[in-house]
Design a protein around this motif. Structure first.
Motif, PDB file in Angstrom:
ATOM      1  N   GLY A  42       0.781  -1.225   0.000  1.00  5.77           N
ATOM      2  CA  GLY A  42       0.000   0.000   0.000  1.00  5.77           C
ATOM      3  C   GLY A  42       0.814   1.278   0.000  1.00  5.77           C
ATOM      4  N   LEU A  43       2.126   1.180   0.292  1.00  7.29           N
ATOM      5  CA  LEU A  43       2.986   2.371   0.292  1.00  7.29           C
ATOM      6  C   LEU A  43       4.444   1.948   0.409  1.00  7.29           C
ATOM      7  CD1 LEU A  43       4.054   2.781   3.477  1.00  7.29           C
ATOM      8  CD2 LEU A  43       1.719   3.577   3.774  1.00  7.29           C
ATOM      9  N   GLN A  74      10.505   5.051 -12.999  1.00  2.92           N
ATOM     10  CA  GLN A  74       9.557   5.206 -14.107  1.00  2.92           C
ATOM     11  C   GLN A  74       8.114   5.076 -13.643  1.00  2.92           C
ATOM     12  OE1 GLN A  74      10.875   2.285 -16.955  1.00  2.92           O
ATOM     13  NE2 GLN A  74      12.909   3.216 -17.097  1.00  2.92           N
ATOM     14  N   ALA A  75       7.887   4.231 -12.623  1.00  2.00           N
ATOM     15  CA  ALA A  75       6.534   4.043 -12.107  1.00  2.00           C
ATOM     16  C   ALA A  75       6.048   5.260 -11.339  1.00  2.00           C
ATOM     17  CB  ALA A  75       6.491   2.813 -11.204  1.00  2.00           C
ATOM     18  N   ALA A  76       6.979   6.154 -10.974  1.00  6.46           N
ATOM     19  CA  ALA A  76       6.619   7.352 -10.217  1.00  6.46           C
ATOM     20  C   ALA A  76       6.715   8.610 -11.071  1.00  6.46           C
ATOM     21  CB  ALA A  76       7.521   7.484  -8.994  1.00  6.46           C
ATOM     22  N   ALA A  77       6.663   8.474 -12.392  1.00  2.29           N
ATOM     23  CA  ALA A  77       6.758   9.632 -13.282  1.00  2.29           C
ATOM     24  C   ALA A  77       5.881   9.405 -14.502  1.00  2.29           C
ATOM     25  CB  ALA A  77       8.213   9.870 -13.699  1.00  2.29           C
ATOM     26  N   PHE A  84       2.289   8.000  -6.762  1.00  2.00           N
ATOM     27  CA  PHE A  84       2.408   9.429  -6.494  1.00  2.00           C
ATOM     28  C   PHE A  84       2.961   9.592  -5.083  1.00  2.00           C
ATOM     29  CE2 PHE A  84      -1.521   8.549  -4.336  1.00  2.00           C
ATOM     30  CZ  PHE A  84      -1.656   9.518  -3.347  1.00  2.00           C
ATOM     31  N   GLU A  85       3.440  10.788  -4.780  1.00  2.00           N
ATOM     32  CA  GLU A  85       4.008  11.065  -3.461  1.00  2.00           C
ATOM     33  C   GLU A  85       3.028  11.856  -2.613  1.00  2.00           C
ATOM     34  OE1 GLU A  85       7.888  12.781  -3.163  1.00  2.00           O
ATOM     35  OE2 GLU A  85       8.629  11.675  -4.909  1.00  2.00           O
ATOM     36  N   TYR A  86       2.943  11.451  -1.349  1.00  2.96           N
ATOM     37  CA  TYR A  86       2.169  12.248  -0.398  1.00  2.96           C
ATOM     38  C   TYR A  86       2.492  11.767   1.005  1.00  2.96           C
ATOM     39  CZ  TYR A  86      -1.513  15.116   1.567  1.00  2.96           C
ATOM     40  OH  TYR A  86      -2.179  16.058   2.299  1.00  2.96           O
ATOM     41  N   TRP A  87       1.925  12.471   1.993  1.00  8.03           N
ATOM     42  CA  TRP A  87       2.105  12.115   3.392  1.00  8.03           C
ATOM     43  C   TRP A  87       1.165  10.970   3.752  1.00  8.03           C
ATOM     44  CZ3 TRP A  87       6.177  13.901   5.856  1.00  8.03           C
ATOM     45  CH2 TRP A  87       6.746  15.103   5.403  1.00  8.03           C
ATOM     46  N   ALA A  88       1.723   9.838   4.095  1.00  9.12           N
ATOM     47  CA  ALA A  88       0.933   8.680   4.518  1.00  9.12           C
ATOM     48  C   ALA A  88       1.545   8.190   5.830  1.00  9.12           C
ATOM     49  CB  ALA A  88       0.947   7.606   3.438  1.00  9.12           C
ATOM     50  N   HIS A  89       2.428   7.182   5.751  1.00  3.92           N
ATOM     51  CA  HIS A  89       3.273   6.875   6.907  1.00  3.92           C
ATOM     52  C   HIS A  89       4.546   7.676   6.688  1.00  3.92           C
ATOM     53  CE1 HIS A  89       4.583   4.330  10.298  1.00  3.92           C
ATOM     54  NE2 HIS A  89       5.781   4.598   9.805  1.00  3.92           N
ATOM     55  N   ALA A  91       6.457  10.719   4.576  1.00  4.03           N
ATOM     56  CA  ALA A  91       6.445  10.895   3.123  1.00  4.03           C
ATOM     57  C   ALA A  91       6.512   9.516   2.474  1.00  4.03           C
ATOM     58  CB  ALA A  91       7.624  11.747   2.687  1.00  4.03           C
ATOM     59  N   SER A  92       5.662   9.289   1.488  1.00  2.00           N
ATOM     60  CA  SER A  92       5.542   7.940   0.927  1.00  2.00           C
ATOM     61  C   SER A  92       5.228   7.989  -0.549  1.00  2.00           C
ATOM     62  CB  SER A  92       4.414   7.155   1.631  1.00  2.00           C
ATOM     63  OG  SER A  92       4.633   7.059   3.016  1.00  2.00           O
ATOM     64  N   LEU A  93       5.580   6.907  -1.233  1.00  2.00           N
ATOM     65  CA  LEU A  93       5.073   6.630  -2.572  1.00  2.00           C
ATOM     66  C   LEU A  93       3.852   5.731  -2.410  1.00  2.00           C
ATOM     67  CD1 LEU A  93       8.360   5.878  -4.541  1.00  2.00           C
ATOM     68  CD2 LEU A  93       6.766   7.744  -5.028  1.00  2.00           C
ATOM     69  N   LEU A  94       2.770   6.096  -3.085  1.00  2.00           N
ATOM     70  CA  LEU A  94       1.507   5.365  -2.942  1.00  2.00           C
ATOM     71  C   LEU A  94       0.917   5.051  -4.308  1.00  2.00           C
ATOM     72  CD1 LEU A  94       0.961   8.180  -0.710  1.00  2.00           C
ATOM     73  CD2 LEU A  94      -0.009   6.126   0.275  1.00  2.00           C
ATOM     74  N   PRO A  95       0.084   4.016  -4.407  1.00  2.00           N
ATOM     75  CA  PRO A  95      -0.616   3.761  -5.664  1.00  2.00           C
ATOM     76  C   PRO A  95      -1.480   4.967  -6.034  1.00  2.00           C
ATOM     77  CG  PRO A  95      -0.912   1.935  -4.116  1.00  2.00           C
ATOM     78  CD  PRO A  95      -0.278   3.053  -3.353  1.00  2.00           C
ATOM     79  N   VAL A  96      -1.524   5.318  -7.302  1.00  2.00           N
ATOM     80  CA  VAL A  96      -2.286   6.498  -7.710  1.00  2.00           C
ATOM     81  C   VAL A  96      -3.757   6.382  -7.323  1.00  2.00           C
ATOM     82  CG1 VAL A  96      -0.752   7.256  -9.573  1.00  2.00           C
ATOM     83  CG2 VAL A  96      -2.492   5.504 -10.046  1.00  2.00           C
ATOM     84  N   GLU A  97      -4.264   5.149  -7.228  1.00  2.00           N
ATOM     85  CA  GLU A  97      -5.667   4.957  -6.872  1.00  2.00           C
ATOM     86  C   GLU A  97      -5.971   5.423  -5.452  1.00  2.00           C
ATOM     87  OE1 GLU A  97      -4.476   2.352 -10.163  1.00  2.00           O
ATOM     88  OE2 GLU A  97      -3.692   2.582  -8.104  1.00  2.00           O
ATOM     89  N   THR A  98      -4.926   5.622  -4.642  1.00  2.00           N
ATOM     90  CA  THR A  98      -5.124   6.068  -3.258  1.00  2.00           C
ATOM     91  C   THR A  98      -5.333   7.574  -3.171  1.00  2.00           C
ATOM     92  OG1 THR A  98      -3.646   4.259  -2.586  1.00  2.00           O
ATOM     93  CG2 THR A  98      -4.150   5.876  -0.916  1.00  2.00           C
TER      94      THR A  98
END
Length: 398
Positions: A42-43, A74-77, A84-89, A91-98
């Motif tokens: 999930g992240l 490549q999966a993050a661009a 995508f990047e956002y605050w989760a646990h 700063a995190s990389l997360l599935p775009v669906e989140t």
């Protein structure tokens, strides 16, 4: 009545939920494998320390073995990105669906709620500057904080430049997002130009439903967990948690259980696997979801871990950047490791066995370090025979 789980079964459930019950791919891992790991975790937590390799690259390696680092980049661009990047646990990389599930957090940030107090105070006094920086992103993206004219780190909050503080606030608020990175520096863009159109078209749930969905992701990733474990995964507030666990129990997503040795009520994910055996072998980043909640790592593995990066060298117990070593169903060792890229060396500075580590620990750890050396493209492995496990590793190494 609550089902009772042995601690050994709880460990196996947790390891399976995190993907460690599956064998690593025989060939080169690809995008399909990335998707599978991402759907489980999930992240991927992001951290700036690069003593070995940056933290967000490690969870894939720990589960899949050597893979092309560029695959994650490549999966993050791009508009076909998976992440995508956002605050989760943190700063995190997360599935775009989140993305829609975190819009409530972005809206709260726009009200200066749920963000660093110093940043919120700064933002209230600098709304015009924030609007100016947003306009520059809209016009010039992709753009970094260092590309925006103004004093560099002279003011703002936390020693940031005003441009950096504005971009951090805009990032919290979801008004800008990470377009890509230049080295480790974020390049910002507008979400509507960065994220896939299909993601932007997804419905945005009410906060209560978003909290429930985030807890479902957490429960699936953890397998068996306490309420605190579930809350910590996406750093939900106590207010956001109120009544949510009960909702998921009533819906059948969570099953109340008792775990041997745990004093807190535990919850089993309804779809959790219960393998009879887990034969894992992996080095973990300290920011791996298996261990990033320290009290859970102690309850599951009797493994006490504290990051010592900011501890004076003479007061460190184990080292600057220490990686846990998972073998079978237990964390059996920890190592202070460093990638010396200019010298082409993966350098083991110290290694320590955990209580009850099996006799094959040193040999299996050496194999895993050689695998990591090759993955990082380093020419050789150098072992300093420090720590109680260091001499055995040095003896095995040619």
């Amino acid at each position: 009545m609550n089902e009772k789980l042995s601690l050994a079964m709880a460990r196996r459930i947790a390891l399976a939920a995190q993907g460690f019950a599956d064998a690593r791919p025989l060939g080169q891992p690809g995008r399909r494998h990335l998707r599978r790991v991402l759907s489980r975790l999930g992240l991927f937590q992001i951290d700036s320390v690069s003593a070995v390799v940056r933290a967000h690259y490690m969870p894939l390696y720990s589960r899949l073995g050597p893979y092309d680092l560029g695959m994650l980049d490549q999966a993050a661009a791009g508009r076909k990105r998976l992440l995508f990047e956002y605050w989760a646990h943190e700063a995190s990389l997360l599935p775009v669906e989140t993305w829609p599930l975190l819009r409530w957090r972005m809206e709260a940030a726009r009200r200066n709620e749920g963000i660093y107090r110093g940043l919120a105070d700064w933002a209230r006094q600098n709304s015009g500057l924030i609007d100016d920086v947003y306009a520059q992103v809209a016009e010039q993206a992709p753009i970094a904080a260092s590309d925006i004219a103004g004093p560099k780190g002279a003011g703002g909050w936390w020693g940031w430049s005003d441009a950096k503080a504005a971009l951090e606030w805009l990032f919290w608020a979801g008004r800008v997002t990470t377009h890509s990175r230049r080295g480790f520096e974020r390049l910002y863009g507008l979400p509507e130009r960065v994220l896939p159109e299909a993601v932007l078209a997804l419905p945005v749930p009410e906060p209560a439903e978003a909290h429930r969905q985030l807890l479902r992701i957490s429960a699936a990733a953890l397998g068996v967990a306490t309420s605190g474990d579930l809350r910590d995964y996406f750093r939900l507030s106590p207010a956001a948690m109120k009544g949510r666990i009960e909702d998921l129990v009533e819906a059948g997503d969570l099953l109340p259980v008792k775990v041997e040795g745990w004093t807190q009520q535990a919850y089993l994910h309804a779809g959790a696997r219960r393998p009879r055996k887990v034969a894992a072998r992996a080095l973990l980043t300290p920011f791996d979801p298996l261990v990033f909640e320290r009290s859970r790592a102690e309850r599951l593995f009797d493994f006490r871990y504290r990051i010592e990066i900011y501890t004076p060298a003479e007061k460190r117990l184990y080292g600057y950047y220490v990686l846990p070593f998972l073998l079978g169903e237990r964390i059996v060792a920890r190592i202070d490791l460093r990638a010396d890229r200019p010298a082409g060396v993966l350098r083991l500075l110290a290694a320590y066995a955990e209580a009850g580590a099996p006799p094959e620990t040193a040999e299996e750890l050496l194999r895993e370090m050689r695998l990591m050396q090759a993955w990082l493209g380093l020419e050789r492995l150098e072992i300093v025979p420090a720590g109680d496990l260091g001499p055995a590793l040095a003896a095995f190494a040619p």
